[in-house]
Design a protein around this motif. Structure first.
Motif, PDB file in Angstrom:
ATOM      1  N   GLU A   1      14.708   3.209  -2.627  1.00  0.00           N
ATOM      2  CA  GLU A   1      14.816   4.609  -2.761  1.00  0.00           C
ATOM      3  C   GLU A   1      13.305   5.294  -2.879  1.00  0.00           C
ATOM      4  O   GLU A   1      12.821   6.054  -2.169  1.00  0.00           O
ATOM      5  N   GLN A   2      12.303   4.735  -3.610  1.00  0.00           N
ATOM      6  CA  GLN A   2      11.245   5.089  -3.974  1.00  0.00           C
ATOM      7  C   GLN A   2      10.452   4.875  -2.719  1.00  0.00           C
ATOM      8  O   GLN A   2       9.561   5.679  -2.221  1.00  0.00           O
ATOM      9  N   LEU A   3      10.691   3.712  -2.106  1.00  0.00           N
ATOM     10  CA  LEU A   3       9.916   3.298  -0.826  1.00  0.00           C
ATOM     11  C   LEU A   3      10.159   4.169   0.320  1.00  0.00           C
ATOM     12  O   LEU A   3       9.144   4.603   1.085  1.00  0.00           O
ATOM     13  N   ALA A   4      11.276   4.773   0.377  1.00  0.00           N
ATOM     14  CA  ALA A   4      11.612   5.484   1.586  1.00  0.00           C
ATOM     15  C   ALA A   4      10.980   7.010   1.323  1.00  0.00           C
ATOM     16  O   ALA A   4      11.013   7.690   2.554  1.00  0.00           O
ATOM     17  N   LYS A   5      10.553   7.364   0.353  1.00  0.00           N
ATOM     18  CA  LYS A   5       9.848   8.744   0.092  1.00  0.00           C
ATOM     19  C   LYS A   5       8.546   8.605   0.743  1.00  0.00           C
ATOM     20  O   LYS A   5       7.769   9.670   0.892  1.00  0.00           O
ATOM     21  N   GLN A   6       7.827   7.445   0.799  1.00  0.00           N
ATOM     22  CA  GLN A   6       6.461   7.380   1.170  1.00  0.00           C
ATOM     23  C   GLN A   6       6.277   7.447   2.720  1.00  0.00           C
ATOM     24  O   GLN A   6       6.821   6.662   3.640  1.00  0.00           O
ATOM     25  N   LYS A   7       5.729   8.448   2.977  1.00  0.00           N
ATOM     26  CA  LYS A   7       5.031   8.487   4.595  1.00  0.00           C
ATOM     27  C   LYS A   7       3.882   8.135   5.051  1.00  0.00           C
ATOM     28  O   LYS A   7       3.753   7.902   6.349  1.00  0.00           O
ATOM     29  N   SER A   8       3.210   8.000   4.348  1.00  0.00           N
ATOM     30  CA  SER A   8       1.706   7.535   4.589  1.00  0.00           C
ATOM     31  C   SER A   8       1.061   7.098   3.177  1.00  0.00           C
ATOM     32  O   SER A   8       1.429   7.652   2.181  1.00  0.00           O
ATOM     33  N   ALA A   9       0.237   6.031   3.278  1.00  0.00           N
ATOM     34  CA  ALA A   9      -0.611   5.540   2.275  1.00  0.00           C
ATOM     35  C   ALA A   9      -1.928   4.963   2.761  1.00  0.00           C
ATOM     36  O   ALA A   9      -1.777   4.221   3.828  1.00  0.00           O
TER      37      ALA A   9
ATOM     38  N   CYS B   1       0.960  -1.159   0.054  1.00  0.00           N
ATOM     39  CA  CYS B   1      -0.134  -0.050  -0.107  1.00  0.00           C
ATOM     40  C   CYS B   1       0.906   1.387   0.146  1.00  0.00           C
ATOM     41  O   CYS B   1       0.639   2.204  -0.606  1.00  0.00           O
ATOM     42  N   SER B   2       2.006   1.046   0.703  1.00  0.00           N
ATOM     43  CA  SER B   2       2.897   2.358   0.587  1.00  0.00           C
ATOM     44  C   SER B   2       3.618   2.717  -0.562  1.00  0.00           C
ATOM     45  O   SER B   2       4.222   3.684  -0.543  1.00  0.00           O
ATOM     46  N   ALA B   3       3.797   1.763  -1.604  1.00  0.00           N
ATOM     47  CA  ALA B   3       4.667   2.032  -2.522  1.00  0.00           C
ATOM     48  C   ALA B   3       4.082   3.144  -3.520  1.00  0.00           C
ATOM     49  O   ALA B   3       2.933   2.835  -4.128  1.00  0.00           O
ATOM     50  N   GLY B   4       4.631   3.984  -3.785  1.00  0.00           N
ATOM     51  CA  GLY B   4       4.172   5.126  -4.590  1.00  0.00           C
ATOM     52  C   GLY B   4       4.726   4.918  -6.015  1.00  0.00           C
ATOM     53  O   GLY B   4       4.791   3.894  -6.596  1.00  0.00           O
ATOM     54  N   LEU B   5       4.603   6.299  -6.766  1.00  0.00           N
ATOM     55  CA  LEU B   5       5.189   6.144  -8.017  1.00  0.00           C
ATOM     56  C   LEU B   5       6.740   5.758  -8.170  1.00  0.00           C
ATOM     57  O   LEU B   5       7.517   6.265  -7.506  1.00  0.00           O
ATOM     58  N   LEU B   6       6.975   4.743  -8.974  1.00  0.00           N
ATOM     59  CA  LEU B   6       8.283   4.284  -9.174  1.00  0.00           C
ATOM     60  C   LEU B   6       8.792   5.075 -10.281  1.00  0.00           C
ATOM     61  O   LEU B   6       8.511   4.814 -11.436  1.00  0.00           O
ATOM     62  N   ALA B   7      10.189   5.564 -10.009  1.00  0.00           N
ATOM     63  CA  ALA B   7      10.770   6.281 -10.948  1.00  0.00           C
ATOM     64  C   ALA B   7      11.424   5.275 -12.168  1.00  0.00           C
ATOM     65  O   ALA B   7      11.712   4.273 -12.021  1.00  0.00           O
ATOM     66  N   GLN B   8      11.323   6.119 -13.470  1.00  0.00           N
ATOM     67  CA  GLN B   8      11.699   5.172 -14.402  1.00  0.00           C
ATOM     68  C   GLN B   8      13.250   5.437 -14.504  1.00  0.00           C
ATOM     69  O   GLN B   8      13.791   6.480 -14.040  1.00  0.00           O
ATOM     70  N   ALA B   9      14.141   4.480 -14.547  1.00  0.00           N
ATOM     71  CA  ALA B   9      15.678   4.322 -14.527  1.00  0.00           C
ATOM     72  C   ALA B   9      16.085   3.425 -15.679  1.00  0.00           C
ATOM     73  O   ALA B   9      15.523   2.552 -15.965  1.00  0.00           O
ATOM     74  N   ALA B  10      17.303   3.837 -15.857  1.00  0.00           N
ATOM     75  CA  ALA B  10      17.851   3.133 -16.986  1.00  0.00           C
ATOM     76  C   ALA B  10      18.256   1.577 -16.307  1.00  0.00           C
ATOM     77  O   ALA B  10      18.068   0.797 -17.273  1.00  0.00           O
ATOM     78  N   GLU B  11      18.656   1.444 -15.181  1.00  0.00           N
ATOM     79  CA  GLU B  11      18.773   0.182 -14.593  1.00  0.00           C
ATOM     80  C   GLU B  11      17.770   0.080 -13.574  1.00  0.00           C
ATOM     81  O   GLU B  11      17.734   0.694 -12.404  1.00  0.00           O
ATOM     82  N   TRP B  12      17.013  -1.034 -13.681  1.00  0.00           N
ATOM     83  CA  TRP B  12      16.002  -1.233 -12.596  1.00  0.00           C
ATOM     84  C   TRP B  12      16.542  -2.230 -11.346  1.00  0.00           C
ATOM     85  O   TRP B  12      16.883  -3.419 -11.856  1.00  0.00           O
ATOM     86  N   THR B  13      16.827  -1.740 -10.308  1.00  0.00           N
ATOM     87  CA  THR B  13      17.560  -2.347  -9.161  1.00  0.00           C
ATOM     88  C   THR B  13      16.663  -2.254  -7.783  1.00  0.00           C
ATOM     89  O   THR B  13      16.113  -1.475  -7.600  1.00  0.00           O
TER      90      THR B  13
ATOM     91  N   SER C   1      12.662  -6.381   9.416  1.00  0.00           N
ATOM     92  CA  SER C   1      13.087  -6.408   8.035  1.00  0.00           C
ATOM     93  C   SER C   1      12.122  -5.607   7.039  1.00  0.00           C
ATOM     94  O   SER C   1      12.406  -4.873   6.006  1.00  0.00           O
ATOM     95  N   ILE C   2      10.878  -5.939   7.218  1.00  0.00           N
ATOM     96  CA  ILE C   2      10.047  -5.377   6.331  1.00  0.00           C
ATOM     97  C   ILE C   2       9.889  -3.639   6.607  1.00  0.00           C
ATOM     98  O   ILE C   2       9.731  -2.916   5.544  1.00  0.00           O
ATOM     99  N   ARG C   3       9.867  -3.289   7.851  1.00  0.00           N
ATOM    100  CA  ARG C   3      10.117  -1.892   8.152  1.00  0.00           C
ATOM    101  C   ARG C   3      11.337  -1.353   7.586  1.00  0.00           C
ATOM    102  O   ARG C   3      11.179  -0.239   6.979  1.00  0.00           O
ATOM    103  N   ALA C   4      12.348  -2.056   7.477  1.00  0.00           N
ATOM    104  CA  ALA C   4      13.542  -1.622   6.805  1.00  0.00           C
ATOM    105  C   ALA C   4      13.282  -1.246   5.170  1.00  0.00           C
ATOM    106  O   ALA C   4      13.742  -0.309   4.619  1.00  0.00           O
ATOM    107  N   THR C   5      12.478  -2.046   4.783  1.00  0.00           N
ATOM    108  CA  THR C   5      12.118  -1.989   3.083  1.00  0.00           C
ATOM    109  C   THR C   5      11.292  -0.666   3.092  1.00  0.00           C
ATOM    110  O   THR C   5      11.451   0.265   2.382  1.00  0.00           O
TER     111      THR C   5
END
Length: 200
Positions: A40-48, A22-34, A124-128
């Motif tokens: 990095e995108q998950l870290a930006k989400q403060k609530s969902a 639920c917390s995963a927001g817009l995933l940035a387009q990147a040349a390499e998907w890692t 570990s999930i919280r770390a994600t």
């Protein structure tokens, strides 16, 4: 003979992973998907907030048990799963405490510190959610398959104390949309949860 973990605690794990979706927001387009890009995108989400439909495949049942309801996440450690169908149920994770409310039963509070292997999984999930790759890799092996158009993040426990509780977690999505989380349990049971994020 190993004892089966408490069902409410295991359901609490599903709550955590559901909130991860639920917390995963817009995933940035990147040349390499890692994994680093995803975290990095998950870290930006403060609530969902979002809705879920979950199917549990249990060996003793002829057909999957289905439930649906709502999910919410507030960084860094507040998660809530509110089941509406087939019957009301509330599970909340607040810090180290898992609270469970079921119709016709007394509310239950479980301290995750009493279950070290479960606490390791939850942390570990919280770390994600926090985008902390090092903390996540301390307990899981990470594998990210596919591309931004269609990807799957696989979490495999590194240690037996965790693999006794959960065998594997798969989180999948397409482009900017996280679509599903699937659990595989040591006893052969499994579950699949489809998540639809609520728009602001």
């Amino acid at each position: 003979m190993k004892t089966r973990p408490l069902r409410p605690v295991r359901d609490g794990l599903r709550l955590v992973a559901g909130a991860l979706l639920c917390s995963a927001g817009l995933l940035a387009q990147a040349a390499e998907w890692t994994p680093a890009v995803l975290l990095e995108q998950l870290a930006k989400q403060k609530s969902a907030q979002g809705t879920f439909v979950e199917k549990k495949y249990i060996a003793l049942l002829d057909k999957p048990a289905e439930s649906s309801g709502t999910l919410s996440f507030t960084a860094p450690d507040k998660l809530e799963k509110r089941t509406l169908k087939p019957k009301p149920e509330l599970m909340k994770l607040d810090g180290n405490q898992l609270y469970i409310e079921q119709a016709g039963k007394a509310p239950m509070s479980i301290a995750l510190g009493s279950y070290p292997e479960v606490a390791a999984f939850v942390d570990s999930i919280r770390a994600t959610l926090a985008g902390d790759r090092k903390a996540l890799e301390d307990n899981f092996r990470l594998a990210l398959n596919g591309s931004a158009a269609q990807w799957k993040l696989i979490l495999s426990p590194r240690y037996s104390r965790m693999s006794d509780v959960i065998s594997r977690v798969e989180i999948s999505g397409s482009q900017a949309e996280v679509q599903k989380v699937a659990f595989e349990l040591p006893d052969g049971d499994r579950s699949e949860m489809l998540i639809s994020r609520s728009k602001p």
